[in-house]
Write a protein that holds these residues in place. Structure first.
Motif, short mmCIF file in Angstrom:
data_model
loop_
_atom_site.label_atom_id
_atom_site.label_comp_id
_atom_site.label_asym_id
_atom_site.label_seq_id
_atom_site.Cartn_x
_atom_site.Cartn_y
_atom_site.Cartn_z
N ARG A 139 -82.70 -49.36 -4.63
CA ARG A 139 -81.32 -48.94 -4.37
C ARG A 139 -80.59 -48.83 -5.70
NH1 ARG A 139 -78.79 -51.38 0.91
NH2 ARG A 139 -77.99 -49.29 1.01
N ARG A 147 -73.80 -47.49 -7.19
CA ARG A 147 -72.81 -46.45 -7.42
C ARG A 147 -71.62 -47.09 -8.12
NH1 ARG A 147 -72.67 -43.56 -1.51
NH2 ARG A 147 -74.87 -43.01 -1.45
N VAL A 157 -74.07 -50.35 0.91
CA VAL A 157 -74.34 -49.58 -0.30
C VAL A 157 -73.86 -50.38 -1.51
CG1 VAL A 157 -73.81 -47.43 -1.53
CG2 VAL A 157 -74.09 -47.41 0.95
N ASP A 161 -74.21 -49.52 5.72
CA ASP A 161 -75.52 -49.61 5.06
C ASP A 161 -75.53 -50.55 3.87
OD1 ASP A 161 -76.51 -47.78 6.87
OD2 ASP A 161 -76.05 -46.05 5.60
N THR A 189 -71.01 -54.79 -2.24
CA THR A 189 -71.58 -53.82 -1.30
C THR A 189 -70.47 -53.39 -0.36
OG1 THR A 189 -72.28 -55.57 0.21
CG2 THR A 189 -73.90 -54.81 -1.41
N GLY A 219 -84.26 -48.17 1.06
CA GLY A 219 -83.62 -49.27 0.35
C GLY A 219 -84.50 -50.12 -0.53
#
Length: 200
Positions: A23, A26, A72, A70, A66, A20
């Motif tokens: 990062r 996405r 993300v 995790d 996020t 991380g």
């Protein structure tokens, strides 16, 4: 010795990526539909946290959040086809997605969602559940979205303000309870479909 240094650097970079330090964001799935005076933009991101929203009058649309255990990171940064009215635009949050009702500055049909011509990004899809052709727009309502009292002006959409997660959590719980009661149980997840690709 050179190979050893190269190997160490590659290993360090990959481990930093995995744990991380670096990062990469996405893109969540984004669906859209329009009417002559507004856009429906739905960001499909279950359990979104740390949501940041920004809508610029010139049509700059930015979303980041996020999701998952995790945390993300997800991000969308697009330029809409034309100008929008930030004060009349609204947002609705559920546990599965974030819906935006974006008011167009000028009431007219757009030939596409993005200012940029060419093939749209792979994460951008037409929302066929809300889509209405230009000549049919008066006959069909805008879907079952409940925008409540959410609007971009309350969320500092004109600037780089953060989203108040605690306030939305309370509203989201009320919506989920009302939905469960009205439907006799939890809402069913939408089924995946193989829809034809449309020009965004």
């Amino acid at each position: 010795m050179r190979y050893l240094a190269s190997y160490f650097f590659s290993f360090k970079f990959l481990s930093d990526m995995h744990f991380g330090k670096y990062r990469l964001s996405r893109h969540p799935l984004v669906k859209w539909a329009q009417r002559s005076d507004k856009l429906y933009i739905t960001v499909e991101l279950p359990d979104a946290k740390n949501v940041k929203l920004n809508l610029d009058p010139e049509g700059k649309f930015f979303f980041s959040a996020t999701s998952g255990v995790d945390n993300v990171p997800y991000e969308i940064d697009i330029d809409l086809y034309d100008k929008v009215d930030v004060d009349e635009s609204k947002a609705s949050f559920t546990s599965r997605h974030i819906c935006y009702l974006v008011k167009k500055a000028e009431s007219k049909w757009w030939s596409r969602l993005l200012k940029q011509e060419g093939k749209p990004p792979v994460f951008l899809k037409v929302d066929w559940d809300k889509w209405v052709d230009e000549d049919e727009q008066d006959g069909k309502p805008g879907g079952d979205m409940d925008f409540g009292d959410f609007d971009f002006s309350k969320l500092n959409m004109g600037g780089a303000g953060d989203f108040d997660e605690e306030a939305a959590d309370g509203d989201e719980e009320k919506k989920e309870e009302a939905s469960s009661t009205a439907n006799g149980g939890p809402e069913a997840a939408p089924a995946a479909s193989s829809e034809p690709v449309a020009k965004a």
